[in-house]
Each structure stands twice: as structure tokens, then as C-alpha cells.
Design a protein around this motif. Sequence first.
Motif, short mmCIF file in Angstrom:
data_model
loop_
_atom_site.label_atom_id
_atom_site.label_comp_id
_atom_site.label_asym_id
_atom_site.label_seq_id
_atom_site.Cartn_x
_atom_site.Cartn_y
_atom_site.Cartn_z
N LEU A 294 24.36 6.67 24.24
CA LEU A 294 24.44 6.89 25.68
C LEU A 294 25.88 7.18 26.12
O LEU A 294 26.54 6.34 26.72
CB LEU A 294 23.91 5.66 26.43
CG LEU A 294 23.69 5.82 27.92
CD1 LEU A 294 22.61 6.87 28.22
CD2 LEU A 294 23.29 4.48 28.53
N PRO A 295 26.38 8.38 25.83
CA PRO A 295 27.74 8.72 26.27
C PRO A 295 27.85 8.69 27.80
O PRO A 295 26.88 9.00 28.50
CB PRO A 295 27.95 10.14 25.75
CG PRO A 295 26.89 10.36 24.73
CD PRO A 295 25.75 9.46 25.09
N LEU A 296 29.01 8.28 28.30
CA LEU A 296 29.24 8.34 29.75
C LEU A 296 28.99 9.77 30.23
O LEU A 296 29.32 10.73 29.55
CB LEU A 296 30.65 7.90 30.10
CG LEU A 296 30.97 6.43 29.84
CD1 LEU A 296 32.41 6.12 30.23
CD2 LEU A 296 30.01 5.52 30.58
N GLY A 297 28.39 9.91 31.39
CA GLY A 297 28.06 11.22 31.92
C GLY A 297 26.68 11.72 31.52
O GLY A 297 26.23 12.77 31.98
N SER A 298 25.99 10.98 30.64
CA SER A 298 24.63 11.39 30.24
C SER A 298 23.74 11.53 31.46
O SER A 298 23.87 10.77 32.42
CB SER A 298 24.01 10.36 29.29
OG SER A 298 24.71 10.28 28.08
#
Length: 130
Positions: free
Chosen positions: A108-112
Motif C-alpha cells: 500500500l504505497p502512499l498515494g494509492s
Amino acid sequence: MSESNSTKQSTREQFIKYAKKGEILLNQCTKCKNIMLETVYYCDKCFSNSFRQVSYSGRGRVVTYTIQSVAPEGFEDVSSYAWVIFKLDDCDVNVSGFLPGVSTPADLPLGSKIQVIDFHEKHGLILQKY
């Protein structure tokens, strides 16, 4: 954005109904038009307490999250999940929700991109990546 007209259901029941349709029910200040969560009792811009309910798309982008890889008591029905804070695409409001199946930051990368897909009595807003 659309306006909610239902007054026979409680705010909680209305919130759940909209979440099950993939939407978020929010409050809009009738004085200054500021948008905020429906749990707020006073406008943080003008301090009015007069609101109308509006709904927005439940889509947004991940701002931050906490991964729970060992489920606490009562959450044994999921192996790992993230409690996600996401900013709605259509307005400047952050909302939180439950995203199952997340076990590492790589999941879950930031900005997903996130969307509301349901409401669960125990977990609250149920999210999925899209």
C-alpha cells in the motif's frame, strides 16, 4: 456531490446506506459552505452549527495508514489489514477506513487509489484499492 433528503433514518443509518453504495455522507455548513465529516457539530471555519448533508464519491488517495499484522482480540476474522486515512478526490476531507489484505508497506504505497465498497458493523468503512 449530491444532497441527502432522507430524514426518517438516523444519521448513522444514512451514512451506512451511502457507504454501501460507495459514497461518503458529509456535512456542508449552510453559512459558509465548508465541507466536513458528519460527526462534526460545529463548522471549523465559521463556528455555525447549521448543516445540510451531502454525499461524495468514496474514492480517494492514501495519506497514511497503520498495518495490523497480528489481529487484536475481536478481529480474528482477518489475518492482516491496514487502517487507512485517505483524502477524498472530490473535496478536501480526510476519511478513515478498513483495508483487508495489507501486510507490508509495499502492499500500500502512499498515494494509492482507494475506494469505499461497503460498511461492516465491526470494521466500519470497508475499502479496496482500485
